[in-house]
Design a protein around this motif. Structure first.
Motif, PDB file in Angstrom:
ATOM      1  N   GLY A  34      70.329  55.440 -29.404  1.00  0.00           N
ATOM      2  CA  GLY A  34      71.578  55.792 -30.041  1.00  0.00           C
ATOM      3  C   GLY A  34      72.250  56.931 -29.324  1.00  0.00           C
ATOM      4  N   MET A  35      73.366  56.614 -29.003  1.00  0.00           N
ATOM      5  CA  MET A  35      73.885  57.828 -28.849  1.00  0.00           C
ATOM      6  C   MET A  35      75.558  57.118 -29.718  1.00  0.00           C
ATOM      7  N   LEU A  36      76.889  58.260 -30.131  1.00  0.00           N
ATOM      8  CA  LEU A  36      77.738  58.300 -30.510  1.00  0.00           C
ATOM      9  C   LEU A  36      78.077  59.123 -29.219  1.00  0.00           C
ATOM     10  N   THR A  37      79.200  58.887 -28.375  1.00  0.00           N
ATOM     11  CA  THR A  37      79.938  59.296 -27.463  1.00  0.00           C
ATOM     12  C   THR A  37      81.536  59.224 -27.344  1.00  0.00           C
ATOM     13  N   MET A  38      81.630  60.708 -27.035  1.00  0.00           N
ATOM     14  CA  MET A  38      83.551  60.709 -26.905  1.00  0.00           C
ATOM     15  C   MET A  38      83.902  61.375 -26.385  1.00  0.00           C
ATOM     16  N   ASP A  39      84.255  61.018 -24.831  1.00  0.00           N
ATOM     17  CA  ASP A  39      84.529  62.122 -23.909  1.00  0.00           C
ATOM     18  C   ASP A  39      83.704  63.220 -23.975  1.00  0.00           C
ATOM     19  N   GLU A  40      82.961  62.561 -23.571  1.00  0.00           N
ATOM     20  CA  GLU A  40      80.804  63.030 -22.922  1.00  0.00           C
ATOM     21  C   GLU A  40      80.647  63.415 -21.225  1.00  0.00           C
ATOM     22  N   GLU A  41      81.802  62.893 -20.551  1.00  0.00           N
ATOM     23  CA  GLU A  41      81.224  62.719 -18.974  1.00  0.00           C
ATOM     24  C   GLU A  41      80.346  63.313 -18.508  1.00  0.00           C
ATOM     25  N   GLU A  42      81.157  64.882 -18.203  1.00  0.00           N
ATOM     26  CA  GLU A  42      80.087  65.870 -18.634  1.00  0.00           C
ATOM     27  C   GLU A  42      78.900  65.755 -18.894  1.00  0.00           C
ATOM     28  N   SER A  43      78.010  65.454 -19.284  1.00  0.00           N
ATOM     29  CA  SER A  43      77.054  65.700 -20.016  1.00  0.00           C
ATOM     30  C   SER A  43      76.169  64.168 -20.105  1.00  0.00           C
ATOM     31  N   GLY A  78      85.232  57.044 -43.610  1.00  0.00           N
ATOM     32  CA  GLY A  78      84.674  58.680 -44.571  1.00  0.00           C
ATOM     33  C   GLY A  78      83.896  59.533 -43.079  1.00  0.00           C
ATOM     34  N   ASP A  79      83.534  60.666 -43.007  1.00  0.00           N
ATOM     35  CA  ASP A  79      82.896  60.902 -42.155  1.00  0.00           C
ATOM     36  C   ASP A  79      80.818  61.859 -43.457  1.00  0.00           C
ATOM     37  N   ALA A  80      80.365  62.058 -42.832  1.00  0.00           N
ATOM     38  CA  ALA A  80      79.408  62.641 -43.925  1.00  0.00           C
ATOM     39  C   ALA A  80      78.030  61.498 -43.698  1.00  0.00           C
ATOM     40  N   LEU A  81      78.730  60.162 -43.382  1.00  0.00           N
ATOM     41  CA  LEU A  81      77.271  59.189 -43.618  1.00  0.00           C
ATOM     42  C   LEU A  81      75.425  59.850 -43.474  1.00  0.00           C
ATOM     43  N   GLU A 134      77.950  53.568 -38.302  1.00  0.00           N
ATOM     44  CA  GLU A 134      77.758  52.568 -38.570  1.00  0.00           C
ATOM     45  C   GLU A 134      77.521  51.279 -38.186  1.00  0.00           C
ATOM     46  N   LEU A 135      78.209  51.150 -37.621  1.00  0.00           N
ATOM     47  CA  LEU A 135      78.585  50.039 -35.604  1.00  0.00           C
ATOM     48  C   LEU A 135      77.536  50.689 -35.052  1.00  0.00           C
ATOM     49  N   LEU A 136      76.540  51.908 -34.830  1.00  0.00           N
ATOM     50  CA  LEU A 136      75.550  51.500 -34.239  1.00  0.00           C
ATOM     51  C   LEU A 136      74.481  51.638 -35.064  1.00  0.00           C
ATOM     52  N   MET A 137      74.017  51.910 -35.955  1.00  0.00           N
ATOM     53  CA  MET A 137      72.740  52.202 -36.803  1.00  0.00           C
ATOM     54  C   MET A 137      72.663  50.353 -37.623  1.00  0.00           C
ATOM     55  N   PRO A 164      90.807  52.592 -30.767  1.00  0.00           N
ATOM     56  CA  PRO A 164      91.057  53.747 -31.557  1.00  0.00           C
ATOM     57  C   PRO A 164      89.844  54.214 -31.974  1.00  0.00           C
ATOM     58  N   PRO A 165      89.783  55.757 -31.786  1.00  0.00           N
ATOM     59  CA  PRO A 165      88.409  56.463 -32.035  1.00  0.00           C
ATOM     60  C   PRO A 165      88.684  56.424 -34.575  1.00  0.00           C
ATOM     61  N   ARG A 166      87.717  55.749 -35.014  1.00  0.00           N
ATOM     62  CA  ARG A 166      87.982  55.935 -35.939  1.00  0.00           C
ATOM     63  C   ARG A 166      86.970  56.878 -36.944  1.00  0.00           C
ATOM     64  N   GLY A 167      86.616  57.769 -36.246  1.00  0.00           N
ATOM     65  CA  GLY A 167      85.501  59.061 -36.575  1.00  0.00           C
ATOM     66  C   GLY A 167      83.896  58.784 -36.992  1.00  0.00           C
ATOM     67  N   HIS A 168      83.460  59.350 -37.095  1.00  0.00           N
ATOM     68  CA  HIS A 168      82.612  59.779 -37.124  1.00  0.00           C
ATOM     69  C   HIS A 168      81.019  58.734 -37.801  1.00  0.00           C
ATOM     70  N   GLY A 169      81.627  58.145 -39.250  1.00  0.00           N
ATOM     71  CA  GLY A 169      81.097  57.608 -40.143  1.00  0.00           C
ATOM     72  C   GLY A 169      81.352  56.173 -39.474  1.00  0.00           C
TER      73      GLY A 169
END
Length: 519
Positions: A292-301, A455-458, A354-357, A345-350
């Motif tokens: 799994g990966m979290l992506t946000m505007d990662e077009e170049e990679s 929130g962050d730091a999950l 959670e959705l990824l896991m 819309p983006p809700r942040g890293h946490g």
């Protein structure tokens, strides 16, 4: 003595009047009375109050499928179902079965003391989680009853067993006064056939071949005054009335947390019930893998990262949780065969993590995630996979900060080491990196917890919770490379949420993670 027609051998006829369906005991939260109600029962009810087994529900996590053995009217199963699980109940009493059918996904009629009845009811079905909420003490052979259901447990699946504590302080005081009197309800319920202390409850679970992970409790403090409380409040016409009342809700919100803290100091004396979380021991095997990966505007990679992952593990499903708003990251990933879940819309890293896991855990056995910016080398994925599949690790934490990587700015390195030191001091977990962006998880471990991603730091929770709750966590040093693209790190929010999560994790599990291994 031969069993009465329609009753299982070894079960005892209940004393006193019973309601249709043998409703649950006010002193056995979430549990109904004996297993063997006759087809026709008196109109009066035996038990005045029914409530959810709070400790049991709190440790249920987010399983996909649940079997609630002796489900009664379905209070516990319904509470677990709210996490998204499909819950099947087994219940012999017709009245309770009818009520449970209204709140669970299905309810089966079966005598849990009969091998043939259980096989006929379940066939070859298997479940992530088996619940035994105050049911085994009503059987003549609790070990046989428990083992009878284990063939219906998934690989690495979990079992939660709740048993009343016969060594609770009111029972001990009674014995000192020369009393051991059966009652219509409670620890000395007149339909209990077996009695358990904390030690004998643990021994029962271990004799079934299960690995005990953690033990929680429901306290015996305010509950000891139940007769006085019920006489003052009244139980109402419905046994669930008291649990819905304002005084009960105030008690649960304000008093119960304090009771838990006190009872945790001496559970053998102060626990009303011992709630044991165990699992089928993991065995070496090939596992269905999601990367799994979290992506946000990662077009170049993103394209190159997916290519690197394919080289390392060609058989893996690749899952991207994408919050891109300015480029074609999602389209590129999908065109390369990745499964893409959009969070816009983006809700942040946490929330994204959670959705990824949980999305990975819904259909895979192993999740390995990493950042989509080449900071973590994809060639390490087979190493992490081997640690889980062959060596039995439950979580592998890739530590970047044993020494300072050249690619990490000094302030970031110092902050990460400070957070790790705080985790060690507060929780006893000897980690050197609580914010790693590359980890491996046995998916059954993910499902064993109800992680809150707001929130962050999950990653604090997803590392400390398993480490403190009996799972085997391996920390592996790893290279940390230069980033491709720009960082999306929110430093201030991440710092605040790190502190919040470190504090909120204090009541979880045991302070010292004796199965945390640094390599």
């Amino acid at each position: 003595m031969n069993a009465e027609p329609g009753r299982a051998r070894g079960e005892v006829e209940a004393r006193g009047p019973r309601p249709p369906g043998d409703l649950r005991d006010e002193d056995n939260p979430g549990r109904r009375a004996p297993l063997h109600a006759p087809e026709e029962a008196p109109a009066e009810r035996k038990y005045a109050v029914e409530e959810v087994n709070r400790a049991l529900v709190a440790v249920a996590g987010r399983p996909r499928t649940v079997l609630d053995v002796g489900c009664g009217i379905g209070l516990n199963g319904a509470a677990v179902k709210r996490t998204g699980a499909r819950v099947t109940g087994i219940e012999i009493a017709p009245g309770s079965r009818a009520r449970a059918g209204g709140v669970l996904d299905e309810v089966l009629a079966a005598d849990i003391t009969s091998d043939a009845a259980v096989r006929e009811a379940l066939g070859d079905r298997r479940f992530d989680l088996l619940l035994f909420a105050d049911v085994l003490e009503h059987t003549a052979d609790p070990l046989a009853a428990l083992c009878r259901f284990l063939p219906h447990l998934e690989e690495d699946g979990h079992v939660i067993v709740s048993l009343p504590n016969v060594a609770a302080w009111p029972v001990r005081l009674g014995l000192l006064a020369g009393r051991f009197d059966y009652a219509p309800s409670g620890i000395l319920d007149d339909s209990h056939l077996r009695f358990f202390t904390r030690a004998s409850a643990l021994r029962l679970v271990e004799q079934a071949g299960l690995e005990v992970l953690r033990v929680e409790q429901n306290p015996m403090l305010v509950r000891a005054a139940k007769a006085l409380i019920l006489s003052g409040l009244g139980a109402g016409e419905d046994p669930a009335d008291l649990a819905r009342s304002l005084p009960y809700k105030v008690y649960q919100a304000l008093v119960r947390p304090l009771e838990d803290v006190v009872a945790d100091r001496a559970p053998g004396l102060l626990a009303f019930q011992h709630v044991i979380v165990a699992r089928k021991p993991p065995r070496p095997r090939r596992m269905r893998l999601t990367v799994g990966m979290l992506t946000m505007d990662e077009e170049e990679s993103v394209g190159a990262m997916i290519g690197e992952i394919r080289k390392a593990v060609p058989d893996a499903e690749i899952l991207c949780v994408d919050s891109s708003t300015r480029d074609r990251t999602a389209e590129i990933a999908a065109s390369l065969g990745a499964r893409v879940l959009r969070q816009v819309p983006p809700r942040g890293h946490g929330p994204a993590m959670e959705l990824l896991m949980y999305s990975a855990a819904a259909r895979s056995e192993l999740l390995i995630y990493l950042d989509c910016d080449f900071t973590y080398p994809a060639e390490n994925i087979p190493v992490l996979r081997r640690l889980v599949e062959e060596e039995g690790a439950d979580v592998v934490n890739c530590a970047r900060t044993r020494t300072r990587p050249a690619a990490m700015p000094v302030p970031n390195y110092l902050a990460n080491r400070a957070f790790a030191a705080m985790a060690h001091a507060m929780h006893g977990i000897p980690t050197s990196d609580v914010h790693s962006g590359m980890r491996a998880y046995r998916c059954s471990v993910i499902r064993a917890f109800d992680f809150d991603g707001e929130g962050d730091a999950l990653p604090i929770d997803t590392l400390l919770f398993p480490a403190k709750c009996g799972y085997r966590v391996v920390e592996l040093p790893i290279e940390y490379n230069e980033r491709v693209g720009t960082s999306k790190l929110r430093k201030l929010a991440g710092t605040v949420w790190t502190m919040i999560r470190l504090l909120r994790a204090l009541p979880v599990g045991d302070r010292l993670g004796d199965r945390y291994e640094r390599r």
